[in-house]
Design an enzyme around this catalytic site. Structure first.
Site, PDB file in Angstrom:
ATOM      1  N   SER A  18     -10.499   0.073   4.483  1.00  0.00           N
ATOM      2  CA  SER A  18     -10.353  -0.258   5.445  1.00  0.00           C
ATOM      3  C   SER A  18      -9.129   1.607   5.651  1.00  0.00           C
ATOM      4  O   SER A  18      -8.722   1.722   5.077  1.00  0.00           O
ATOM      5  CB  SER A  18      -8.809  -1.173   4.857  1.00  0.00           C
ATOM      6  OG  SER A  18      -9.295  -2.627   4.149  1.00  0.00           O
ATOM      7  N   GLU A  32      -4.685   4.092   6.618  1.00  0.00           N
ATOM      8  CA  GLU A  32      -4.884   3.680   5.096  1.00  0.00           C
ATOM      9  C   GLU A  32      -4.709   5.443   4.528  1.00  0.00           C
ATOM     10  O   GLU A  32      -4.088   5.140   2.601  1.00  0.00           O
ATOM     11  CB  GLU A  32      -4.966   2.437   4.676  1.00  0.00           C
ATOM     12  CG  GLU A  32      -4.893   2.158   2.841  1.00  0.00           C
ATOM     13  CD  GLU A  32      -5.665   0.956   2.470  1.00  0.00           C
ATOM     14  OE1 GLU A  32      -5.805   0.100   3.359  1.00  0.00           O
ATOM     15  OE2 GLU A  32      -6.560   0.783   1.469  1.00  0.00           O
ATOM     16  N   ARG A  81       1.118  -1.436  -0.200  1.00  0.00           N
ATOM     17  CA  ARG A  81      -0.001  -0.078   0.026  1.00  0.00           C
ATOM     18  C   ARG A  81       0.916   1.574  -0.274  1.00  0.00           C
ATOM     19  O   ARG A  81       0.639   2.270   0.679  1.00  0.00           O
ATOM     20  CB  ARG A  81      -0.804   0.100   0.776  1.00  0.00           C
ATOM     21  CG  ARG A  81      -2.068  -1.123   1.259  1.00  0.00           C
ATOM     22  CD  ARG A  81      -2.977  -0.951   0.164  1.00  0.00           C
ATOM     23  NE  ARG A  81      -3.805  -2.296   0.467  1.00  0.00           N
ATOM     24  CZ  ARG A  81      -3.182  -3.607  -0.232  1.00  0.00           C
ATOM     25  NH1 ARG A  81      -1.935  -3.844  -1.040  1.00  0.00           N
ATOM     26  NH2 ARG A  81      -4.075  -4.426  -0.124  1.00  0.00           N
TER      27      ARG A  81
END
Ligand SMILES: Cc1cc2nc3c(=O)[nH]c(=O)nc-3n(C[C@H](O)[C@H](O)[C@H](O)COP(=O)(O)OP(=O)(O)OC[C@H]3O[C@@H](n4cnc5c(N)ncnc54)[C@H](O)[C@@H]3O)c2cc1C
Length: 367
Positions: free
Chosen positions: A257, A356, A179
């Protein structure tokens, strides 16, 4: 149009149409946040270049907006130029054993995935059902169900805001990680992604690396799934977790998320294990030697439960990792709730969770 006033309106320059004081909440999936001082929607590259130059000469920061599905925009909004990406177009170049698909940054990501699956090109099928636009996919190296875009990205065409040049970056230049990428952490805000090229496998087998998806296919009696069956199964699994955006879903106001799965070294792992004594803690070895832990597991074991709310903000009823907004929520409520979850996990396990999504304006999670 007065530049200093708080009146909404439009300023038309020779090539640019700048809207002023534009509420940003409708442009992001959490539906919170204030207004953009200036907003330009760019449907061609010339407009992107001109808008960035316009902001540069005025010393204004530029924020690039895709589908707003990975953003927490502060209640105070953005005192700068928001550049909304509307570039469109998809082309395909067949080569030996591979097809290179180039999509403009403003294309819908899921529409692109559907198209590649329909063509029988393998490589993106597990990334079905993820909201947002193509241009954002290299930013956090979008991934799900065992695939990441870094597996297939062949080139990223981008405007380098530091030099004013349009550049083509190869996969190694993008410094992809979990990520993460050059665009997200090493040089945040420097590049505007204009187009992305993915190298896909015509007639290739679907990727099946994730237990949930394999189980669901088995349940349906499918032993040798097609790309289309894997895409459909991924969407079914995602839907069961409210991880596709659907009107009428009470968990829909999220950015997916909210926390990354933490990566810990051997010493940190030993500390967490000591605190988790007697519990079966999920963990996965990471290629760089660290261990990936499950943020959802840590949150649940720290005492938080699905559907738990503080006023208008809480956890999704179907996924512990998703922070969800309800009527009346503001960005500051999202930040306060996320801080509470993070503090709870830190107190219980000594692990600090990192968000995130990207935060625009303050307060962010750390301020
Ligand atoms: C229900 C739901 C499920 C999700 N599931 C997943 C998942 O499984 N896996 C996953 O990885 N993510 C997931 N996400 C997060 C999100 O959808 C992805 O990160 C997506 O790629 C964000 O795209 P966007 O166009 O909405 O980007 P935005 O939210 O508009 O922007 C995100 C960041 O990228 C930057 N950016 C966007 N476009 C450009 C561009 N053209 N050039 C430069 N910078 C740009 C923005 O400035 C910002 O920093 C999910 C989100 C939701 C709401």
């Amino acid at each position: 149009m007065r530049e200093g006033g708080a009146r909404r309106g439009k300023m038309v320059l020779p090539m640019l149409t700048l809207a002023e004081h534009v509420p940003l909440a409708p442009h992001c999936t959490l539906h919170v946040g204030g207004a953009a001082r200036f907003l330009v929607e760019a449907v061609d590259e010339a407009t992107v270049l001109e808008a960035v130059e316009w902001a540069r000469t005025r010393g204004l920061p530029v924020r690039v907006l895709g589908g707003g599905s990975n953003l927490v925009i502060a209640d105070g909004g953005v005192d700068g130029l928001v550049l909304k990406i509307g570039l469109r177009g998809v082309t395909a170049r067949p080569g030996p054993g591979a097809v290179e698909v180039t999509a403009a940054a403003g294309e819908s990501w899921d529409a692109l995935v559907r198209h590649t699956v329909e063509q029988g090109w393998a490589g993106l099928e597990c990334l079905s059902g993820i909201p947002g636009l193509v241009g954002a996919t290299p930013i956090q190296n979008v991934g799900a169900y065992g695939q990441e875009v870094s597996d297939t990205v062949a080139a990223v065409r981008a405007l380098d805001g530091e030099t004013g040049q349009v550049v083509t970056l190869g996969p190694a230049d993008c410094a992809f990680g979990y990520r993460d990428s050059l665009f997200k952490s090493r040089a945040p805000g420097r590049y505007v992604v204009l187009a992305v090229t993915y190298r896909l496998a015509p007639g290739g087998a679907p990727s099946l690396r994730y237990a949930d998806v394999a189980r669901e296919l088995e349940r349906s009696g499918v032993s040798r799934p097609t790309l289309a069956q894997v895409r459909q199964t991924v969407i079914t699994v995602r839907r069961s977790k409210s991880m596709v955006l659907e009107a009428g879903d009470s968990n829909a106001r999220s950015c997916g998320s909210f926390f990354l799965n933490p990566l810990v070294d051997a010493t940190q792992l030993a500390h967490v294990e000591a605190r988790a004594a007697g519990l079966e803690m999920p963990r996965w070895p990471h290629p760089d030697g660290r261990t990936k832990l499950s943020a959802a597991w840590l949150i649940e074991r720290a005492g938080f439960s699905r559907g738990q709310c503080d006023g208008p903000v809480g956890l999704s009823t179907r996924h512990t990792l998703a922070v969800v907004c309800h009527d009346g929520a503001r960005a500051r409520d999202v930040v306060a709730f996320a801080r509470k979850v993070r503090a709870g996990v830190e107190a219980r396990f000594g692990v600090r969770l990192h968000p995130e999504p990207v935060f625009w304006g303050s307060p962010g999670l750390d301020q």
